[in-house]
Write a protein that holds these residues in place. Structure first.
Motif, PDB file in Angstrom:
ATOM      1  N   SER A  48       0.829  -1.211   0.000  1.00  0.00           N
ATOM      2  CA  SER A  48       0.000   0.000   0.000  1.00  0.00           C
ATOM      3  C   SER A  48       0.860   1.257   0.000  1.00  0.00           C
ATOM      4  CB  SER A  48      -0.930   0.027   1.215  1.00  0.00           C
ATOM      5  OG  SER A  48      -1.859  -1.021   1.135  1.00  0.00           O
ATOM      6  N   LYS A  52       0.934   4.164  -2.797  1.00  0.00           N
ATOM      7  CA  LYS A  52       0.692   5.555  -2.408  1.00  0.00           C
ATOM      8  C   LYS A  52       1.854   6.455  -2.807  1.00  0.00           C
ATOM      9  CE  LYS A  52      -2.472   4.528   1.395  1.00  0.00           C
ATOM     10  NZ  LYS A  52      -2.605   4.371   2.847  1.00  0.00           N
ATOM     11  N   SER A  55       1.507   7.085  -6.496  1.00  0.00           N
ATOM     12  CA  SER A  55       0.305   7.820  -6.913  1.00  0.00           C
ATOM     13  C   SER A  55       0.143   9.173  -6.217  1.00  0.00           C
ATOM     14  CB  SER A  55      -0.937   6.965  -6.667  1.00  0.00           C
ATOM     15  OG  SER A  55      -1.091   6.704  -5.282  1.00  0.00           O
ATOM     16  N   THR A  87      -5.659   6.197 -10.075  1.00  0.00           N
ATOM     17  CA  THR A  87      -5.760   5.098  -9.109  1.00  0.00           C
ATOM     18  C   THR A  87      -7.222   4.812  -8.797  1.00  0.00           C
ATOM     19  OG1 THR A  87      -3.667   5.815  -8.124  1.00  0.00           O
ATOM     20  CG2 THR A  87      -4.993   4.259  -6.868  1.00  0.00           C
ATOM     21  N   TYR A  89      -9.186   2.895  -6.136  1.00  0.00           N
ATOM     22  CA  TYR A  89      -9.041   2.216  -4.850  1.00  0.00           C
ATOM     23  C   TYR A  89     -10.169   1.225  -4.640  1.00  0.00           C
ATOM     24  CZ  TYR A  89      -5.406   5.600  -3.746  1.00  0.00           C
ATOM     25  OH  TYR A  89      -4.252   6.339  -3.766  1.00  0.00           O
ATOM     26  N   GLN A  90      -9.947   0.336  -3.672  1.00  0.00           N
ATOM     27  CA  GLN A  90     -10.933  -0.705  -3.366  1.00  0.00           C
ATOM     28  C   GLN A  90     -12.284  -0.084  -3.001  1.00  0.00           C
ATOM     29  OE1 GLN A  90      -9.250  -3.532  -0.662  1.00  0.00           O
ATOM     30  NE2 GLN A  90     -11.126  -4.678  -0.449  1.00  0.00           N
ATOM     31  N   THR A  91     -12.247   1.078  -2.362  1.00  0.00           N
ATOM     32  CA  THR A  91     -13.485   1.757  -1.956  1.00  0.00           C
ATOM     33  C   THR A  91     -14.149   2.496  -3.125  1.00  0.00           C
ATOM     34  OG1 THR A  91     -12.095   3.610  -1.275  1.00  0.00           O
ATOM     35  CG2 THR A  91     -12.769   2.085   0.436  1.00  0.00           C
ATOM     36  N   ASP A 178      -6.573  -1.254  -7.147  1.00  0.00           N
ATOM     37  CA  ASP A 178      -6.354  -1.803  -5.823  1.00  0.00           C
ATOM     38  C   ASP A 178      -7.456  -2.810  -5.494  1.00  0.00           C
ATOM     39  OD1 ASP A 178      -5.641  -2.268  -3.203  1.00  0.00           O
ATOM     40  OD2 ASP A 178      -6.429  -0.380  -2.441  1.00  0.00           O
ATOM     41  N   GLU A 179      -7.125  -4.091  -5.516  1.00  0.00           N
ATOM     42  CA  GLU A 179      -8.073  -5.174  -5.182  1.00  0.00           C
ATOM     43  C   GLU A 179      -9.415  -5.004  -5.902  1.00  0.00           C
ATOM     44  OE1 GLU A 179      -7.357  -7.783  -3.499  1.00  0.00           O
ATOM     45  OE2 GLU A 179      -5.648  -7.309  -2.226  1.00  0.00           O
TER      46      GLU A 179
END
Length: 260
Positions: A48, A52, A55, A87, A89-91, A178-179
């Motif tokens: 992670s 980060k 990015s 990017t 992200y998973q969220t 990310d995932e």
């Protein structure tokens, strides 16, 4: 023009410390043009922090990052995004109550031409709808019929598709995922993996962070194994097994000299 023999995104000697904890320890990284590079590692390995640092979300204490042959120093994720590193992200960072179009253009809204756009800040909804539809169609997201529907009405795979389409739509040089399949079922995951390969086929290199080994071995061209804050090795999924990858990740196996 991008040189296919040189990394699109390259890092050397990245180091990041949080007090006595060293999250990145003289870490190197290479993403080649047009490839899917998977990044794998055990929890706490520093994946992670690496992402980060690449990015713009974290500023490394030491080391350099180069994008398309030029050294860059991002002060924020927005700077990285403007330079071409998107990017997802998973969220997902989508606003559920807003429409697909509004989510795709969040922070990049198109103004209407003339007085209304310049002084009254009126948005050009027609142009944004057309652009959003084109980009979704480009990536084969034909199941989304109404681009004005709220994102909260979409399935998990469709939401992931919108987030990836947004990343790919604005001239990104690199997309970091990310995932992307972590919260999805088998059918939805299949669609997202197809989408990832579709984006790559358009020439955009992808960094894929994932714990799902079957997915990694299905789509990745190369696999960056991250351990103890640094790149342990890069392996070829065609010549290594999932068991090899897990053994390298956990320290049960050491990389061969040529793989390091």
């Amino acid at each position: 023009m991008t040189d296919a023999t040189q990394p699109m995104l390259k890092a050397r000697g990245l180091t990041k410390r949080y007090g006595r904890v060293t999250a990145l320890d003289n870490c190197d990284f290479d993403l080649m043009p047009g490839e899917i590079l998977a990044v794998i590692g055990d929890n706490g390995a520093g994946k992670s922090t690496l992402i980060k640092a690449l990015s713009g979300a974290v500023r490394p204490d030491e080391g350099t990052v180069e994008l398309d042959g030029k050294q860059v120093q991002f002060q924020s994720p927005l700077e990285a995004q403007d330079a071409g590193i998107a990017t997802v992200y998973q969220t997902l960072a989508l606003s559920p109550a807003l429409s697909i179009v509004d989510n795709m253009f969040m922070g990049r809204e198109l103004r209407a031409p003339g007085f209304a756009g310049t002084y009254l800040r009126k948005l050009d909804h027609g142009r944004m709808r057309t652009f959003a539809r084109e980009k979704l169609n480009d990536l084969g997201l034909m199941t989304i019929q109404d681009i004005d529907q709220p994102v909260e009405t979409l399935s998990g795979g469709q939401r992931q598709g919108v987030a990836v389409a947004r990343a790919a739509a604005f001239g990104s040089k690199v997309i970091i995922l990310d995932e992307p399949t972590a919260a999805l079922g088998v059918k939805e995951s299949r669609k997202v993996l197809d989408l990832i390969q579709d984006v790559r086929s358009r020439g955009v290199p992808i960094i894929l962070i994932s714990h799902n080994m079957p997915h990694v071995f299905e789509v990745a061209d190369r696999i960056h194994v991250h351990r103890l804050g640094r790149r342990l090795c890069v392996i070829d999924p065609k010549s290594h097994s999932m068991s090899d990858a897990v053994a390298l990740m956990t320290g049960a196996k050491q990389p061969e000299p040529e793989a390091a």
